[in-house]
Design an enzyme around this catalytic site. Structure first.
Site, PDB file in Angstrom:
ATOM      1  N   TYR A 100       0.140  -3.726   0.490  1.00 29.20           N
ATOM      2  CA  TYR A 100       0.277  -4.741   1.613  1.00 29.20           C
ATOM      3  C   TYR A 100       1.715  -5.584   1.567  1.00 29.20           C
ATOM      4  O   TYR A 100       1.600  -6.286   2.490  1.00 29.20           O
ATOM      5  CB  TYR A 100      -0.783  -5.782   1.567  1.00 29.20           C
ATOM      6  CG  TYR A 100      -1.904  -4.811   2.374  1.00 29.20           C
ATOM      7  CD1 TYR A 100      -2.659  -3.830   1.850  1.00 29.20           C
ATOM      8  CD2 TYR A 100      -2.478  -5.325   3.689  1.00 29.20           C
ATOM      9  CE1 TYR A 100      -3.701  -3.092   2.458  1.00 29.20           C
ATOM     10  CE2 TYR A 100      -3.519  -4.531   4.341  1.00 29.20           C
ATOM     11  CZ  TYR A 100      -4.097  -3.586   3.868  1.00 29.20           C
ATOM     12  OH  TYR A 100      -5.062  -3.055   4.445  1.00 29.20           O
TER      13      TYR A 100
ATOM     14  N   LYS B 216      -7.684   2.879  -9.701  1.00 29.30           N
ATOM     15  CA  LYS B 216      -7.173   4.282  -9.641  1.00 29.30           C
ATOM     16  C   LYS B 216      -6.313   4.301 -10.970  1.00 29.30           C
ATOM     17  O   LYS B 216      -5.001   4.773 -10.766  1.00 29.30           O
ATOM     18  CB  LYS B 216      -6.703   4.655  -8.540  1.00 29.30           C
ATOM     19  CG  LYS B 216      -6.524   6.157  -8.218  1.00 29.30           C
ATOM     20  CD  LYS B 216      -7.607   6.952  -8.197  1.00 29.30           C
ATOM     21  CE  LYS B 216      -7.407   8.577  -8.217  1.00 29.30           C
ATOM     22  NZ  LYS B 216      -8.721   9.239  -8.227  1.00 29.30           N
TER      23      LYS B 216
ATOM     24  N   ASP C  71     -12.258   6.434  -5.831  1.00 34.89           N
ATOM     25  CA  ASP C  71     -13.091   7.545  -5.131  1.00 34.89           C
ATOM     26  C   ASP C  71     -14.552   7.608  -5.601  1.00 34.89           C
ATOM     27  O   ASP C  71     -15.477   7.975  -4.808  1.00 34.89           O
ATOM     28  CB  ASP C  71     -12.289   8.861  -5.576  1.00 34.89           C
ATOM     29  CG  ASP C  71     -12.018   9.081  -7.169  1.00 34.89           C
ATOM     30  OD1 ASP C  71     -12.136   8.187  -7.845  1.00 34.89           O
ATOM     31  OD2 ASP C  71     -11.487  10.307  -7.555  1.00 34.89           O
TER      32      ASP C  71
ATOM     33  N   ASP D 218      -9.585  -2.581   1.326  1.00 31.87           N
ATOM     34  CA  ASP D 218      -9.568  -2.333   2.755  1.00 31.87           C
ATOM     35  C   ASP D 218     -10.505  -1.260   3.030  1.00 31.87           C
ATOM     36  O   ASP D 218     -11.503  -1.298   3.960  1.00 31.87           O
ATOM     37  CB  ASP D 218      -8.000  -2.315   3.129  1.00 31.87           C
ATOM     38  CG  ASP D 218      -8.078  -1.852   4.698  1.00 31.87           C
ATOM     39  OD1 ASP D 218      -8.729  -2.722   5.417  1.00 31.87           O
ATOM     40  OD2 ASP D 218      -7.716  -1.013   5.112  1.00 31.87           O
TER      41      ASP D 218
ATOM     42  N   ASP E 105     -14.925  -1.355   4.684  1.00 30.80           N
ATOM     43  CA  ASP E 105     -15.243  -0.516   5.977  1.00 30.80           C
ATOM     44  C   ASP E 105     -16.401   0.299   5.591  1.00 30.80           C
ATOM     45  O   ASP E 105     -17.674   0.432   6.404  1.00 30.80           O
ATOM     46  CB  ASP E 105     -14.330   0.203   6.410  1.00 30.80           C
ATOM     47  CG  ASP E 105     -13.486  -0.672   7.423  1.00 30.80           C
ATOM     48  OD1 ASP E 105     -13.379  -1.906   7.452  1.00 30.80           O
ATOM     49  OD2 ASP E 105     -12.620   0.074   8.327  1.00 30.80           O
TER      50      ASP E 105
HETATM   51  C1  IPM Z   1      -8.945  -5.764   7.624  1.00 31.18           C
HETATM   52  C2  IPM Z   1      -8.062  -5.149   8.540  1.00 31.18           C
HETATM   53  C3  IPM Z   1      -6.466  -5.472   8.420  1.00 31.18           C
HETATM   54  C4  IPM Z   1      -6.353  -5.067   6.968  1.00 31.18           C
HETATM   55  C5  IPM Z   1      -5.587  -4.897   9.239  1.00 31.18           C
HETATM   56  C6  IPM Z   1      -5.990  -5.382  10.645  1.00 31.18           C
HETATM   57  C7  IPM Z   1      -4.398  -5.507   8.970  1.00 31.18           C
HETATM   58  O1  IPM Z   1      -8.012  -3.695   8.602  1.00 31.18           O
HETATM   59  O2  IPM Z   1      -8.782  -7.018   7.531  1.00 31.18           O
HETATM   60  O3  IPM Z   1      -9.556  -5.188   6.749  1.00 31.18           O
HETATM   61  O4  IPM Z   1      -5.778  -3.978   6.652  1.00 31.18           O
HETATM   62  O5  IPM Z   1      -6.424  -5.779   5.896  1.00 31.18           O
HETATM   63 MN    MN Z   2      -9.530  -3.132   7.024  1.00 24.89          MN
END
Ligand code: IPM
Ligand code: MN
Length: 380
Positions: A140, A214, A247, A271, A275
């Protein structure tokens, strides 16, 4: 915080469904404030796609200065189909994370009662852990380049509160175009997030921290990360720790989520796995996030995006934003109010009378906000 005092909170509604969900979040936080005898003084900021297209301005320095006069920031969502992907995200969201050095990305993964879990046989209690993601480093940092055949010189720089690093690169490409991106991890940057995770475990009475990496392939960056895990763990003999490769952890989140308590991870992997965490807790409509600088200005947001196609339709689920608001209250020292908000969200979900589209119902964004606000006030 003494009762009767006002907390100054900046609010950035942003794009798409942002203004609608943040409106419900404010409603619920105001209700919690009323109940607990404090006030919230909201200062609204226009940053986002519309402002960008009208003014060419993403997030100016003067805006950062005004934001920093607040105790915390409440963010709706950013992203717009008219903008080149990444422009708003990098120019506003990541800019805030880095400027305010919000090095902790806190993501509670908890299946609440009344919510369907896509994993067969898993119940609330089986899915209840916290992902603590490093939020300022790794890939990042955004440095890299593309280089065509021949000799190229490149100066790359990363400026952080903790350090400043410059790379002077001589890139000599014999062949077709290449692209490279550099991930940076620092000793201090790793140390502070790992320590935050152990402290968090201690404070919440947890017994285990799982560190993600990793290191079997990306040995330089995650080798340093592992060393810091080992070093910090020495200060917490009562807490077990272990390493998981990224992984493998995606497999285990699905197969045995009940195994996890506190997961600490570098930025990029965090990140991705957060999700996945959001999905096993019932979907993006329910997943909150905090961008925390324990000594500075923190920012709270739902982890989902701006969902442009639902903009202005009053159908989005505001619960992720409302829960993010609870994380905000917790961070500004209103722990009791924060607990009340989460309890109210849980009881609305458990009763199941008010359900937005994503939860299989027909209620609106504002119905949901109203229901939670009423619960907070003991009127629902
Ligand atoms: C999150 C989002 C952000 C990230 C994006 C929108 C830049 O996906 O907060 O997880 O990758 O951190
Ligand atoms: Mn994200």
């Amino acid at each position: 915080m003494v009762s009767g005092m006002a907390h100054k909170i900046a609010v950035v509604p942003g794009d798409g469904i942002g203004p609608e969900i943040i409106g419900e979040g404010r409603k619920v936080l105001d209700a919690a404030a009323e109940k607990h005898g404090f006030k919230i003084k909201w200062e609204e900021f226009p940053y986002g796609a519309d402002h960008y297209f009208a003014t060419k301005e993403l997030l100016p320095d003067e805006g950062l200065k005004r934001l920093s006069k607040n105790e915390a920031i409440y963010l709706g969502a950013l992203g717009d189909p008219r903008a080149t992907p990444g422009v708003l995200e990098k120019g506003i969201l990541l800019k805030m994370r880095f400027y305010f050095d919000e090095y902790v990305n806190l993501r509670p993964i908890r299946l609440l009662e009344g919510v369907d879990c896509p994993l067969k046989g898993k119940k609330p209690g089986d899915i209840n852990f916290t992902i603590i993601r490093e939020n300022t480093e790794d890939f990042y940092v955004g440095i890299g380049h593309r280089a065509k055949q021949g000799k190229n010189k490149q100066e790359l720089e990363v400026i952080r509160d903790l350090y400043r690093v410059k790379f002077g690169l001589d890139v000599d490409v014999d062949g077709d175009e290449i692209a490279y991106q550099i991930g940076v991890i620092s000793k201090k940057g790793s140390e502070r997030i790992i320590r935050y995770a152990f402290e968090y475990a201690k404070k919440k009475g947890k017994t285990k921290v799982t560190a993600v990496d990793k290191a079997n392939v990306l040995d330089k960056v995650y080798g340093l990360w592992r060393e810091q895990v080992e070093a910090v763990a020495k200060d917490y003999p009562e807490i077990q720790y272990e390493f998981n490769f990224v992984d493998a952890i995606t497999m285990w989140f699905v197969k045995q989520p009940e195994y996890y308590q506190v997961v600490v991870t570098p930025n990029m992997f965090g990140d991705i796995i957060s999700d996945l965490g959001a999905m096993i807790q019932g979907g993006l409509g329910l997943a909150p996030g905090g961008n925390i600088n324990p000594d500075g200005v923190s920012m709270f947001e739902p982890i989902h995006g701006s969902a442009p196609k639902y903009k202005g339709m009053n159908v989005a689920n505001p619960l992720a934003t409302i829960w993010a608001g609870a994380l905000l209250l917790d961070e500004i020292g209103q722990e009791k109010a924060a607990e009340d908000v989460v309890r109210a969200v849980e009881s609305v979900l458990r009763e199941g009378k008010v359900r937005t589209k994503d939860l299989g119902g027909t209620n609106t964004t504002s119905d949901m906000g109203d229901a939670v606000a009423k619960k907070v006030l003991g009127k629902g």
